[in-house]
Design an enzyme around this catalytic site. Structure first.
Site, short mmCIF file in Angstrom:
data_model
loop_
_atom_site.label_atom_id
_atom_site.label_comp_id
_atom_site.label_asym_id
_atom_site.label_seq_id
_atom_site.Cartn_x
_atom_site.Cartn_y
_atom_site.Cartn_z
N ASN A 37 0.80 -1.24 0.00
CA ASN A 37 0.00 0.00 0.00
C ASN A 37 0.83 1.29 0.00
OD1 ASN A 37 0.67 -0.58 2.69
ND2 ASN A 37 -1.10 0.52 3.46
N GLU A 87 4.51 -4.28 12.08
CA GLU A 87 3.62 -3.12 11.88
C GLU A 87 2.41 -3.66 11.13
OE1 GLU A 87 4.36 -0.14 13.08
OE2 GLU A 87 6.41 -0.59 13.69
N CYS A 133 -3.03 1.72 6.62
CA CYS A 133 -3.20 0.99 7.89
C CYS A 133 -3.92 1.82 8.94
CB CYS A 133 -1.86 0.51 8.40
SG CYS A 133 -0.60 1.77 8.29
N GLU A 156 -10.53 -5.33 9.57
CA GLU A 156 -9.90 -4.24 8.80
C GLU A 156 -10.46 -4.29 7.38
OE1 GLU A 156 -5.69 -4.69 7.94
OE2 GLU A 156 -5.45 -2.52 8.03
P1 NAP Z 1 0.28 -9.05 3.50
O1 NAP Z 1 -0.58 -9.84 2.60
O2 NAP Z 1 0.42 -9.47 4.91
O3 NAP Z 1 1.73 -9.02 2.80
C1 NAP Z 1 2.78 -8.29 3.34
C2 NAP Z 1 4.09 -8.92 2.91
O4 NAP Z 1 4.22 -10.20 3.54
C3 NAP Z 1 4.18 -9.16 1.41
O5 NAP Z 1 5.48 -8.90 0.98
C4 NAP Z 1 3.84 -10.64 1.32
O6 NAP Z 1 4.33 -11.26 0.16
C5 NAP Z 1 4.56 -11.15 2.54
N1 NAP Z 1 4.14 -12.50 2.97
C6 NAP Z 1 2.98 -13.16 2.66
N2 NAP Z 1 2.98 -14.38 3.24
C7 NAP Z 1 4.14 -14.49 3.93
C8 NAP Z 1 4.71 -15.52 4.73
N3 NAP Z 1 4.08 -16.67 4.96
N4 NAP Z 1 5.93 -15.29 5.30
C9 NAP Z 1 6.57 -14.13 5.11
N5 NAP Z 1 6.08 -13.11 4.33
C10 NAP Z 1 4.87 -13.29 3.76
O7 NAP Z 1 -0.16 -7.52 3.53
P2 NAP Z 1 -0.57 -6.57 2.32
O8 NAP Z 1 -1.89 -7.00 1.81
O9 NAP Z 1 0.58 -6.42 1.37
O10 NAP Z 1 -0.69 -5.17 3.09
C11 NAP Z 1 -1.85 -4.78 3.75
C12 NAP Z 1 -1.71 -4.96 5.25
O11 NAP Z 1 -0.58 -4.25 5.73
C13 NAP Z 1 -2.90 -4.36 5.99
O12 NAP Z 1 -3.26 -5.21 7.05
C14 NAP Z 1 -2.34 -3.05 6.53
O13 NAP Z 1 -3.00 -2.53 7.64
C15 NAP Z 1 -0.95 -3.45 6.85
N6 NAP Z 1 -0.09 -2.27 6.94
C16 NAP Z 1 0.37 -1.88 8.18
C17 NAP Z 1 1.15 -0.73 8.30
C18 NAP Z 1 1.70 -0.28 9.62
O14 NAP Z 1 2.67 0.47 9.62
N7 NAP Z 1 1.14 -0.70 10.75
C19 NAP Z 1 1.45 0.01 7.16
C20 NAP Z 1 0.96 -0.41 5.93
C21 NAP Z 1 0.20 -1.56 5.83
P3 NAP Z 1 3.35 -11.50 -1.11
O15 NAP Z 1 2.93 -10.16 -1.57
O16 NAP Z 1 4.21 -12.23 -2.03
O17 NAP Z 1 2.18 -12.31 -0.59
#
Ligand code: NAP
Length: 482
Positions: A161, A257, A291, A384
């Protein structure tokens, strides 16, 4: 077709390991979330290639370890200068691979530049403190201090994002602190990460310090988390993946995070006209895929109707369309699956709550959606949403609203608009979140502030100085002078 599209279309993008472009055995097509067209072919790293990248980062520890703070800061400063020159190109890459409207993509690049600038400054003030040993009965004759040393190899796993600035929140502090990095960007947004790696190459970062391994979370991410040579995992993403990482990481340091369903309280003495624009920005920027996106609003009954009608009117004015069009406010969600999920949650809400506006698709784009009178156990309330969907409920007091805000498994940031100092103080004291924002939306963030959550929103803090703390180990030095 835009220039960026024609530049990147069908281009094969390699891994970056030890400064080399490394081909993969297989490539995955990357599609534009807005148009569905293929943008590029992205290397899908194998486990073996991920281990090669970790090896490269491990060997480069001594290279960056021998650099002075001045030299590390210089490289970060050079990256800032290069990024400033290439800001338009950077914004187009983000708009293109993430469907982020170009206005917001440009804002992200500006923040990325600022994050690296903070990192350059922070590189110069990493230090420990002197300890008064003689305060202890048996400490006489001792003199000592702490130093902060690089933690080593940082495994950085990032979401889609904010594909440039959230990479910056990991790469910037890691370089400032003298660490090496294995970066695994989200599969939907690898181009931003590869672009940044090229910026650092041009800035003179030695080979091996920053390695970019594209590919699936399950293969690349898990290999990073499980490898003993990786000293720390810094992860931004969804709670489910974050919890899985924590469970596998063992004693490895982890910063998580994660997500939220951030809330805002609006007290009865607030001038509603003065807050509508901020609420619209908080709820709908980047299609709600933030987020700390404003997802739940609790409004005092005396101003509830006024807020709902003015907020809905403003939401209807938002322009949906092509992310590369400077007039666009809202574009496509990151994937069809996410669009379908959001529509299903809205359909569930329709049964029991009121859809005040939106709730439908325009082409592939979900319209800004406002739901009122939604029970707290509906998915749009308690999970969320990560889409342009806001839930607004009426409350009789700030105290009641605080109870609703805290009735969540998440706790990243919360906001309160009030002119009543007692109510503001009460919110600051009682809200169980990582950050309370008084007289602004929970979506407020600048990149040097400590940022992170409680409960399922994660552990550890980012914000450059705080990330540097997480990415360094304290060492104690004691001199016996007697
Ligand atoms: P996501 O699906 O959890 O993916 C995040 C990262 O983790 C991607 O690079 C993903 O790779 C990787 N990943 C997936 N499965 C994994 C595994 N088993 N082991 C290690 N890494 C793995 O999240 P997203 O959809 O990209 O992002 C949205 C989420 O991020 C929301 O929940 C949002 O709130 C959160 N977020 C939090 C913050 C904060 O600072 N608190 C900031 C921004 C976003 P792939 O893409 O290859 O699956």
């Amino acid at each position: 077709m835009s220039k960026v599209q024609s530049d990147v279309k069908s281009e094969k993008r390699s891994l970056i390991i030890n400064g080399e472009r490394v081909a993969a055995l297989s490539y995955t097509p990357l599609y534009s979330p807005y148009s569905g067209e293929e943008i590029a072919q992205i290397a899908a790293a194998s486990k073996k290639q991920t281990l090669d990248a970790i090896n490269s980062a491990s060997e480069a520890r001594s290279i960056i370890g021998n650099m002075t703070a001045f030299e590390r800061a210089e490289i970060l400063e050079k990256a800032v200068t290069i990024l400033r020159d290439k800001a338009d190109e950077a914004a187009k890459i983000i708009a293109f691979e993430a469907a982020k409207p170009i206005v917001f993509a440009k804002a992200e690049v500006a923040r990325t530049i600022e994050t690296y600038k903070f990192a350059a400054e922070e590189a110069k003030r990493i230090h420990g403190e002197t300890i008064p040993f003689d305060a202890a009965e048996s400490g006489a004759g001792r003199f000592g201090y702490t130093v902060r040393e690089p933690i080593g190899v940082v495994g950085a796993i990032t979401p889609f994002n904010f594909p440039m600035n959230l990479v910056a929140h990991k790469v910037g502090p890691a370089i400032a602190a003298g660490n090496t990095i294995v970066l695994k960007p989200a599969s939907q947004t690898p181009l931003s990460a590869l672009f940044i790696a090229e910026v650092f190459e041009e800035a003179g970062l030695p080979a091996g310090v920053l390695n970019v391994v594209t590919g699936s979370g399950r293969v690349v991410g898990e290999a990073i988390v499980e490898d003993d040579r990786v000293n720390m995992v810094t992860f931004t993403g969804s709670p489910s993946v974050g919890i899985g990482i924590r469970n596998k990481a063992g004693l490895k340091k982890t910063t998580l995070e994660l997500g939220s369903n951030s809330a805002l309280i609006i007290d009865k003495d607030v001038v509603i006209d003065s807050i509508i624009d901020r609420c619209i920005m908080g709820a709908f920027s980047n299609q709600g895929q933030v987020c700390i996106s404003l997802q739940r609003v609790y409004v005092h009954e005396e101003v509830y109707e006024e807020f709902v009608s003015k907020f809905a009117e403003a939401a209807k004015q938002l322009k949906v369309g092509d992310p590369l069009d400077p007039e666009t406010d809202i574009s496509a969600l990151i994937s069809q699956d996410d669009t379908d999920r959001a529509l299903a949650w809205i359909a569930e809400a329709k049964e029991q709550a009121t859809i005040r506006t939106g709730g439908k698709l325009t082409g592939r784009i979900l319209e800004p959606t406002i739901i009122t009178d939604a029970a707290s156990d509906l998915k749009v309330s308690c999970q969320e949403v990560f889409a342009p969907v806001v839930v607004i409920n009426k409350v009789g007091s700030v105290e009641e609203a605080i109870g609703y805000v805290n009735d969540s498994r998440f706790g990243l940031q919360a906001g309160i608009y009030t002119n009543n100092i007692k109510n503001a103080m009460q919110a600051v004291k009682k809200l169980y979140v990582g950050g309370v924002i008084v007289n602004d939306v929970p979506t407020f963030r600048v990149d040097q502030m400590p940022y992170g959550g409680v409960k399922n929103s994660g552990t550890g803090r980012e914000g450059v100085k705080y990330a540097v703390e997480e990415m360094t180990e304290m060492k104690l030095v004691v001199w016996n002078q007697s």
